[in-house]
Enzyme design. Structure first.
Site, PDB file in Angstrom:
ATOM      1  N   ASP A  68      39.679 -10.147 -20.711  1.00  0.00           N
ATOM      2  CA  ASP A  68      40.918  -9.533 -21.180  1.00  0.00           C
ATOM      3  C   ASP A  68      41.874  -9.212 -20.037  1.00  0.00           C
ATOM      4  O   ASP A  68      41.506  -9.282 -18.855  1.00  0.00           O
ATOM      5  CB  ASP A  68      40.614  -8.269 -22.005  1.00  0.00           C
ATOM      6  CG  ASP A  68      39.556  -7.370 -21.357  1.00  0.00           C
ATOM      7  OD1 ASP A  68      39.263  -7.565 -20.159  1.00  0.00           O
ATOM      8  OD2 ASP A  68      39.037  -6.475 -22.032  1.00  0.00           O
ATOM      9  N   ASN A 137      34.054   3.507 -28.042  1.00  0.00           N
ATOM     10  CA  ASN A 137      34.140   3.361 -29.501  1.00  0.00           C
ATOM     11  C   ASN A 137      33.478   2.058 -29.958  1.00  0.00           C
ATOM     12  O   ASN A 137      33.713   1.590 -31.066  1.00  0.00           O
ATOM     13  CB  ASN A 137      35.601   3.423 -29.964  1.00  0.00           C
ATOM     14  CG  ASN A 137      36.459   2.350 -29.305  1.00  0.00           C
ATOM     15  OD1 ASN A 137      35.943   1.499 -28.578  1.00  0.00           O
ATOM     16  ND2 ASN A 137      37.749   2.372 -29.553  1.00  0.00           N
ATOM     17  N   HIS A 139      33.881  -0.922 -28.520  1.00  0.00           N
ATOM     18  CA  HIS A 139      34.652  -2.155 -28.334  1.00  0.00           C
ATOM     19  C   HIS A 139      34.028  -3.046 -27.263  1.00  0.00           C
ATOM     20  O   HIS A 139      33.319  -2.577 -26.364  1.00  0.00           O
ATOM     21  CB  HIS A 139      36.143  -1.877 -28.076  1.00  0.00           C
ATOM     22  CG  HIS A 139      36.505  -1.340 -26.727  1.00  0.00           C
ATOM     23  ND1 HIS A 139      37.164  -0.148 -26.544  1.00  0.00           N
ATOM     24  CD2 HIS A 139      36.335  -1.855 -25.476  1.00  0.00           C
ATOM     25  CE1 HIS A 139      37.381   0.050 -25.258  1.00  0.00           C
ATOM     26  NE2 HIS A 139      36.883  -0.972 -24.584  1.00  0.00           N
ATOM     27  N   GLU A 144      39.012  -3.850 -30.429  1.00  0.00           N
ATOM     28  CA  GLU A 144      38.889  -2.473 -30.897  1.00  0.00           C
ATOM     29  C   GLU A 144      38.328  -2.449 -32.320  1.00  0.00           C
ATOM     30  O   GLU A 144      38.389  -3.450 -33.032  1.00  0.00           O
ATOM     31  CB  GLU A 144      40.287  -1.829 -30.897  1.00  0.00           C
ATOM     32  CG  GLU A 144      40.920  -1.694 -29.513  1.00  0.00           C
ATOM     33  CD  GLU A 144      40.420  -0.483 -28.742  1.00  0.00           C
ATOM     34  OE1 GLU A 144      39.242  -0.086 -28.901  1.00  0.00           O
ATOM     35  OE2 GLU A 144      41.214   0.073 -27.961  1.00  0.00           O
TER      36      GLU A 144
HETATM   37  C1  GLP Z   1      37.773  -1.497 -20.893  1.00  0.00           C
HETATM   38  C2  GLP Z   1      37.507  -2.998 -20.844  1.00  0.00           C
HETATM   39  C3  GLP Z   1      36.165  -3.346 -21.415  1.00  0.00           C
HETATM   40  C4  GLP Z   1      35.100  -2.439 -20.814  1.00  0.00           C
HETATM   41  C5  GLP Z   1      35.403  -1.014 -21.173  1.00  0.00           C
HETATM   42  C6  GLP Z   1      34.375  -0.028 -20.658  1.00  0.00           C
HETATM   43  O1  GLP Z   1      38.255  -1.107 -22.129  1.00  0.00           O
HETATM   44  N1  GLP Z   1      38.495  -3.766 -21.523  1.00  0.00           N
HETATM   45  O2  GLP Z   1      35.869  -4.710 -21.184  1.00  0.00           O
HETATM   46  O3  GLP Z   1      33.839  -2.798 -21.276  1.00  0.00           O
HETATM   47  O4  GLP Z   1      36.661  -0.689 -20.590  1.00  0.00           O
HETATM   48  O5  GLP Z   1      34.624   0.241 -19.321  1.00  0.00           O
HETATM   49  P1  GLP Z   1      33.693   1.092 -18.367  1.00  0.00           P
HETATM   50  O6  GLP Z   1      32.633   0.158 -17.917  1.00  0.00           O
HETATM   51  O7  GLP Z   1      34.593   1.514 -17.261  1.00  0.00           O
HETATM   52  O8  GLP Z   1      33.176   2.226 -19.155  1.00  0.00           O
END
Ligand code: GLP
Length: 244
Positions: A68, A137, A139, A144
């Site tokens: 992304d 959440n 995702h 989402e």
């Molecule tokens: C963002 C990214 C996700 C990632 C998520 C969790 O939203 N788009 O790909 O998995 O954060 O991030 P973290 O590993 O910092 O908790």
């Protein structure tokens, strides 16, 4: 099939996940790796960098496609996911930069940005191993919670909880982009192997819902229960509500 690797802590989780990704690179040196951002994969990227510097891993024939990118952020914006990937991995290993792909956050035309990215994924022959973090959440990528599982790359409006969770990387909440381009759930599910990493108690609820709850687009990661080859690397804190 879903395999859970219980790690003691974040360090142990990173080591174990890096082992599996290293094995993928060694066994198929021209792998297409689907990569993820967020703080969770940083420790495993550090290990991959160390192994490459030691000469134990060769990225020269690897292709990567990232999950992304924020809409509106350019590659030289420090908060962009392209910048993150360069900074945490690509600048430190012998990967060919031209073979690393991230959705184009600067493309204003949403339809074009998504279509272009799906074409890239098709051209490289799909994904051998997709690395995923987990949103609080549930995702994955920036898919989402919603009423359906989107197939291909699409533009999403980020939920308030995701904006708040990602705020720590920006100076103020209003700096966090509200939209992002993300690979779809259909594309993720077509990856031949999936590696999910999760660490810490703030992921416990989402991880339990994803692994043990009903399969629903309200918890996007729950669809992974239907994938034939998923490897979950999580520490005890993240697994505290998972009762298998
Ligand atoms: C963002 C990214 C996700 C990632 C998520 C969790 O939203 N788009 O790909 O998995 O954060 O991030 P973290 O590993 O910092 O908790």
């Amino acid at each position: 099939m879903l395999t859970i690797y219980r790690a003691k802590d974040y360090k142990d989780m990173s080591r174990q996940a890096a082992n599996l990704i290293s094995a993928q690179i060694i066994m198929k040196p021209d792998s297409v790796l689907g990569l993820a951002t967020g703080s969770t994969p940083i420790g495993l990227y550090e290990r991959l960098v160390k192994r490459c510097k030691k000469g134990d891993l060769d990225f020269s024939r690897i292709t990567s496609v990232n999950l992304d990118e924020y809409k509106g952020l350019s590659p030289n914006n420090e908060q962009s996911y392209r910048y993150f990937m360069n900074d945490n991995l690509f600048d430190h290993v012998n990967i060919q930069k031209a073979r690393t792909f991230v959705p184009d956050g600067t493309e204003e035309n949403e339809e074009k940005a998504c279509k272009d990215y799906d074409e890239i994924i098709a051209q490289v022959g799909g994904i051998d191993l997709q690395l995923l973090g987990l949103g609080r959440n549930g995702h994955i990528g920036f898919n989402e919670p919603s009423d359906s599982f989107p197939k291909g790359t699409h533009c999403v409006s980020l939920t308030q909880s995701t904006i708040e969770a990602n705020q720590r990387f920006f100076e103020k909440a209003t700096d966090v982009p509200t939209k992002a381009y993300t690979m779809g759930i259909g594309t993720i599910m077509q990856a031949r192997k999936i590696v999910l990493v999760a660490s810490g108690t703030d992921k416990a609820e989402a991880l339990a819902a994803a692994l043990c709850g009903p399969i629903t687009p309200q918890v996007p990661a729950s669809i992974l229960q239907l994938h034939p080859d998923v490897h979950v690397f999580a520490d005890e804190d993240a697994l505290k509500d998972v009762k298998f």
